[in-house]
Design an enzyme around this catalytic site. Structure first.
Site, PDB file in Angstrom:
ATOM      1  N   PRO A 131       0.805  -1.219   0.000  1.00  0.00           N
ATOM      2  CG  PRO A 131      -0.508  -1.443   1.877  1.00  0.00           C
ATOM      3  CD  PRO A 131       0.747  -1.922   1.265  1.00  0.00           C
ATOM      4  CD  GLU A 132       4.159   3.008  -3.529  1.00  0.00           C
ATOM      5  OE1 GLU A 132       4.187   4.160  -3.979  1.00  0.00           O
ATOM      6  OE2 GLU A 132       4.885   2.102  -3.965  1.00  0.00           O
TER       7      GLU A 132
END
Length: 281
Positions: A2-3
């Site tokens: 997850p960014e």
DNA sequence: GCTTGGACCTGATTGC
DNA sequence: TGCAATCAGGTCCAAG
């Protein structure tokens, strides 16, 4: 992994399930994730209503009726699944591994939100809303892409004098908040800048190319994530990951989409970098 | 003050 | 086939 776009996608998925809802019961199944859970974590959440679910960089922040903020970070492999929701589209993920279900939130209306994180790089903390500005992990963050504070002029200033490669500088959350390995590499490709280039030399025209490239990559990823929620939920009910095609990331040896030269891979700061040696200088 | 690299963690992949 | 080594990466922290 997850960014910022994935975290925003998760926020959009969780928001309608959590906002205005009260935690009836919270199961904390182990003492820690990356860090120990706060003291009496489940007890401090139980009976509290989520007033608002927001996001700052890669952090999710749920403002509670108790005056505390529930701060959640997904780390590398953290994910939420929604179960028992009124809308059948958010069914449980049949492929999830229950042994890594570390926290289960039971909310009013029969909604059950499960946090699963095999590698436990994520964490959850509680912090007073009134003193949120002093929360140490967010205090030192730079501006987010797509925010007013992020521009070519800002990059000129923030990168001045930095001898580290631009790739490492952009991964520094104090320079730009929310970028991770993948989107840094994609943005550098679009801007035609080598990840090896010294950060201090990314000024003027290069900064003018880089700032909009970062914004475009993030905006497109958020859009792709948002639009993929329904598709993805229909198949396995999970939130936070979506299929996305990349220009350079994980494409070592494959032809550059611009010039057909093979994409190169190098290691910088113990992380893989992918780039086109011809298009990126 | 800045930069680098190790540690954390475990599932998936690669190599022998 | 099975085992061991390696890799992935966000953040923190110690060392240079």
């Amino acid at each position: 992994m997850p960014e910022l776009p994935e975290v925003e996608t998760v926020r959009r998925g969780l928001s309608p399930m959590m906002e205005g809802k009260t935690f009836l019961r919270v199961e904390q199944r182990r003492p820690d994730l990356r860090f120990p859970f706060p003291a009496r974590f489940a007890e401090r959440l139980t009976g509290q209503t989520v007033r608002h679910l927001g996001r700052a960089a890669k952090f999710l922040k749920a403002e509670l009726s108790s005056g505390e903020m529930l701060i959640m970070h997904l780390g590398m492999t953290g994910r939420f699944t929604i179960d028992g929701a009124p809308t059948a589209s958010f069914a449980a993920d049949p492929g999830s591994d229950a042994k890594h279900d570390h926290v289960v939130f039971h909310l009013e209306g029969g909604v059950q939100i499960t946090y699963n994180d095999p590698r436990r790089f994520g964490f959850m903390e509680l912090w007073p809303v009134a003193q949120f500005d002093a929360y140490p992990r967010l205090k030192k963050l730079g501006p987010e892409p797509l925010s007013n504070g992020f521009s070519a002029a800002y990059l000129n200033e923030a990168l001045a004098g930095r001898q580290t490669p631009i790739k490492a500088a952009l991964l520094d959350q104090a320079v730009v908040a929310g970028l991770g390995n993948i989107y840094v590499l994609e943005a550098l490709f679009r801007a035609g800048i080598s990840p090896k280039r010294k950060a201090a030399s990314v000024v003027g025209a290069r900064a003018e190319r880089l700032a909009p490239a970062v914004n475009a990559v993030i905006a497109e990823a958020i859009e792709a994530g948002g639009s993929s929620i329904s598709d993805f939920a229909a198949t396995d009910g999970s939130l936070g990951y979506f299929q996305h095609s990349f220009d350079v990331y994980d494409r070592e040896g494959e032809p550059c989409k611009t010039c057909a030269d093979p994409i190169k891979r190098i290691v910088q700061s113990s992380r893989s970098s992918f780039y086109c040696g011809k298009c990126q200088r």
